[in-house]
Scaffold this motif. Sequence first.
Motif, PDB file in Angstrom:
ATOM      1  N   GLY A 200       0.782  -1.237   0.000  1.00 25.88           N
ATOM      2  CA  GLY A 200       0.000   0.000   0.000  1.00 25.88           C
ATOM      3  C   GLY A 200       0.810   1.280   0.000  1.00 25.88           C
ATOM      4  O   GLY A 200       1.734   1.455  -0.790  1.00 25.88           O
ATOM      5  N   VAL A 201       0.478   2.171   0.936  1.00 28.15           N
ATOM      6  CA  VAL A 201       1.150   3.473   0.961  1.00 28.15           C
ATOM      7  C   VAL A 201       2.613   3.350   1.359  1.00 28.15           C
ATOM      8  O   VAL A 201       3.403   4.268   1.140  1.00 28.15           O
ATOM      9  CB  VAL A 201       0.421   4.468   1.891  1.00 28.15           C
TER      10      VAL A 201
ATOM     11  N   PRO B  46      -8.924   5.464   2.239  1.00 21.73           N
ATOM     12  CA  PRO B  46      -8.658   5.879   3.598  1.00 21.73           C
ATOM     13  C   PRO B  46      -7.803   4.910   4.384  1.00 21.73           C
ATOM     14  O   PRO B  46      -7.595   5.082   5.555  1.00 21.73           O
ATOM     15  CB  PRO B  46     -10.062   5.900   4.201  1.00 21.73           C
ATOM     16  N   GLY B  47      -7.216   3.896   3.758  1.00 17.99           N
ATOM     17  CA  GLY B  47      -6.482   2.937   4.579  1.00 17.99           C
ATOM     18  C   GLY B  47      -7.150   1.586   4.579  1.00 17.99           C
ATOM     19  O   GLY B  47      -7.030   0.805   5.507  1.00 17.99           O
ATOM     20  N   ASP B  48      -7.835   1.293   3.509  1.00 14.91           N
ATOM     21  CA  ASP B  48      -8.488   0.011   3.293  1.00 14.91           C
ATOM     22  C   ASP B  48      -7.432  -1.092   3.285  1.00 14.91           C
ATOM     23  O   ASP B  48      -6.471  -1.030   2.534  1.00 14.91           O
ATOM     24  CB  ASP B  48      -9.197   0.116   1.939  1.00 14.91           C
TER      25      ASP B  48
ATOM     26  N   LEU C 161     -10.949  -4.797  -6.936  1.00 15.04           N
ATOM     27  CA  LEU C 161     -10.299  -3.562  -6.465  1.00 15.04           C
ATOM     28  C   LEU C 161     -10.621  -3.336  -4.999  1.00 15.04           C
ATOM     29  O   LEU C 161     -11.668  -3.749  -4.515  1.00 15.04           O
ATOM     30  CB  LEU C 161     -10.796  -2.371  -7.277  1.00 15.04           C
ATOM     31  N   GLY C 162      -9.725  -2.676  -4.312  1.00 20.87           N
ATOM     32  CA  GLY C 162      -9.997  -2.235  -2.947  1.00 20.87           C
ATOM     33  C   GLY C 162     -10.280  -3.335  -1.959  1.00 20.87           C
ATOM     34  O   GLY C 162     -10.799  -3.089  -0.880  1.00 20.87           O
ATOM     35  N   GLY C 163      -9.922  -4.571  -2.310  1.00 18.75           N
ATOM     36  CA  GLY C 163     -10.152  -5.664  -1.383  1.00 18.75           C
ATOM     37  C   GLY C 163     -11.332  -6.539  -1.759  1.00 18.75           C
ATOM     38  O   GLY C 163     -11.587  -7.560  -1.124  1.00 18.75           O
ATOM     39  N   ASP C 164     -12.073  -6.138  -2.808  1.00 20.10           N
ATOM     40  CA  ASP C 164     -13.200  -6.954  -3.254  1.00 20.10           C
ATOM     41  C   ASP C 164     -12.736  -8.317  -3.739  1.00 20.10           C
ATOM     42  O   ASP C 164     -11.715  -8.427  -4.398  1.00 20.10           O
ATOM     43  CB  ASP C 164     -13.888  -6.277  -4.445  1.00 20.10           C
TER      44      ASP C 164
END
Lengths: 326, 399, 108
Positions: B82-83, B114-116, B359-362
């Motif tokens: 991630g970041v 936001p930190g997913d 995406l995004g954890g999906d």
Amino acid sequence: MAVQVKTQTLPLFKKLRQMPKEEQYVPGHRTCAGCGPALQYRLVTKAAGPNTILLGPTGCMYVANASYLCTPYQVPWIHTQITNGGAAASGIEAAYQVMIRKGKYQGELPNVIVMAGDGGSTDIGLQAMSALMYRGHDALFVCYDNESYANTGIQTSPTTPYGGNTTFTPPGKAIPEGKKLFPKDPPQLVIGGHPAVKYVATASVAYPVDLMNKVRKALNVKGPTFLHIHAPCPKGWKFDESKTIEMARLAVETGMWSIYEWEDGEYKYQYRPKEFKPVKEYMKHQKRFAHLTEEHIAKMQAFIDAKVKAPGVPVKIPVPGPRQED
Amino acid sequence: MAKEMTLSGCAAAAQAVKMAKVDVICSFPIRPYTATMMELSKMVANGELDAEFVHGEGEHAQLSVVYGASAAGARTFTGSSGVGVTYAFETYSPISGGRLPVQMMIADRALDPPGDFGSEHTDAMSARDQGWLMGWSENPQEAFDNHLINYRIGEDSRVMLPQFVCQDGYFVSHIPGKVQLPDQAQVDEFLPPYRPGAHVLDPRKPVSHGPQIRPDQGAIMDLQRAEAFLAVPQVIREVVDSFNRIFGRNYDPFLDQFMTEDADMVFFMQGGHAATARHAVRHLRQKGVKVGLVKLRFVRPFPTQEVAELLSKFKAVGVIETSTSYGGSMSGGNLLAEVRASLYDVPKRPLTTSFMAGLGGDVIPLHEFYWMAEVLTKALKAGKVGKNVYWAGFEQAEA
Amino acid sequence: MFNIPKGREVPFGCVTPAPVGEQPMMITGNWREYRPVIDEEKCNLCGNCVVFCPDACWQFNEADDAVVWNAKYCKGCLICVNECSHDALSKAYELDFPDGVVRLEKPF
């Protein structure tokens, strides 16, 4: 069978004529004529000797020395980002520890020396410097202090003195002093907060034997050490290039710079004047202070008067922050 | 003797790093890759692995530490998610331009805000221009294997480049799978000790690593790396071939195929969701849909020729985009543009479109794959795609 | 495979050999407007010029009985003249010397 990591011990010397003859920072670099940082580089590497690996975070001591495709470093040297001198040094030291231990490298642990400017030590490079100190790597972190981000054309850094005219702190109607902020105290950032650090010292190009011996003392310590070296910058401070050593000496004589060692919790001072000359004697030679009024100079004097009481030790400094009422 | 263990992707990576006898490791915690470093720290503490385990002060520092260590001649390992991956960004080009074969594990994670904590490939993909090798593992077995494969490729004297060895956060990093672990002798045969080039920092042979160059030399600096990348595919072929031989695997160097023999259309993707795609493909085949799966093993270097040759055999390709590229030419992800560019000179090109998914954890649930197959089927009937990008699960009407 | 114009080559990984003794790719002797001149009678070999030169352009000779000046690299900063403890060093206009180096518009 793990091989024991051995380190060299460099002997100290008393007289100038006893300093090593060999240069590890050779003639042929694009630093300004009279460059203070170039001189300290020469003296530090001379004291360190050939079993040395240098790191050069971006700054004057990178760009001016390494243009183009050539450097004056006779020992191995690597460029780092201005942000990470301490981190890359940690990696080199860790690599040599394990390579010697595993028998992949035969020899004594090389000196690992970061040559960072004041920005690369106390500002953008602060995090990496502190982590090196905390983790206890056997390396020396040198902060050569020319009191600005000089390489990019003289911008303010956390060690630029109060009232210093830089291209980010120009004096003007709204801000007559130019720079309102008082500087960080780099050795204090290190001392006391990092349990693995046993030796921190300040030095100046005006006292070269003292400087070179402190380099050797620091390198002889098996752990992280920090040297804060005053390196006047004729271009940035705006004084004649022949006066670099004179400026460095005046700094000590007026209290604008203090020379001391902190070793295992004890302070020892060197070249401490019995009576300090007024700071004006130092500031009047440097056009970076030419815009200051008596009022401003008095503030500087008060700051220095408090600081010289016990250099390196926290004292109550009588200066307001930029948000406080004057 | 080889043994089988049930390991998460993180643990599998740690096993590979241990067997690769890495010299310097630099840690910093961030979900979901942290477990790899926790495993490695245990191995070092127990004396199972003789390495310097440096506690970095941040991800930028992690990469800086291994930059220095690799320049000194050590085999190095670090990682992030991630970041953390984007925080370290400044260091990627100096490492690849300095020709230091550092290895970084990326257990990908959606970028802030936001930190997913979920998986998305955008973190690593945002660094794809920085001159590193990059590829995804579908499961813990592949993760173990790919770490070893990448060390050998990266350290090859014709390559000397750093590698991003990626795996889907949570889906691969945390869900355990069966891993055949070889014995040390096999690994030693496959992966000799790191032999750094003359560009190492050694007081016995001093060099200056990274002096400034003139602006008229900048392009040549870039060209050096471009040329190195041209040499990489051949090295990948040799190394994967050697790996298959020694460890008894059957990897294609670039493209993994599943049920493509007589496929009309294929899903094209990289990473852990390929595991679901395989199930979907089997189910669809049972229903008579002639669909297959092509899985990309390296996105850098992108196997342009191999992609063109293989995908041109099909009539339709549904590219599954697990990363985002806002404002890009396809207004979706990164892979469709690369696929279309690879196919540009092919006389008979398949229809291509893309599906934003995973995406995004999906998860990508099976019914979404079925829906994608329907979209492709309709496109084939119509002779053209409806649009370039579909946001799977969020489209209002049918395609 | 590619044609790199002469003079624009970059070594592998941008790694160059370290210099030995001097760095001839950055000759700086043509920077100076003034050069230091020594009156050897007055020199007491204190070593200030040797230690304070950022460019290491004063060195003791083999016998340690004189200091030797490096014309190739001296930038003419005149720190040595300023720091000489016995007035042995003074400055002189570079072009007054037959081997004086014309200061170029660009130093390199």
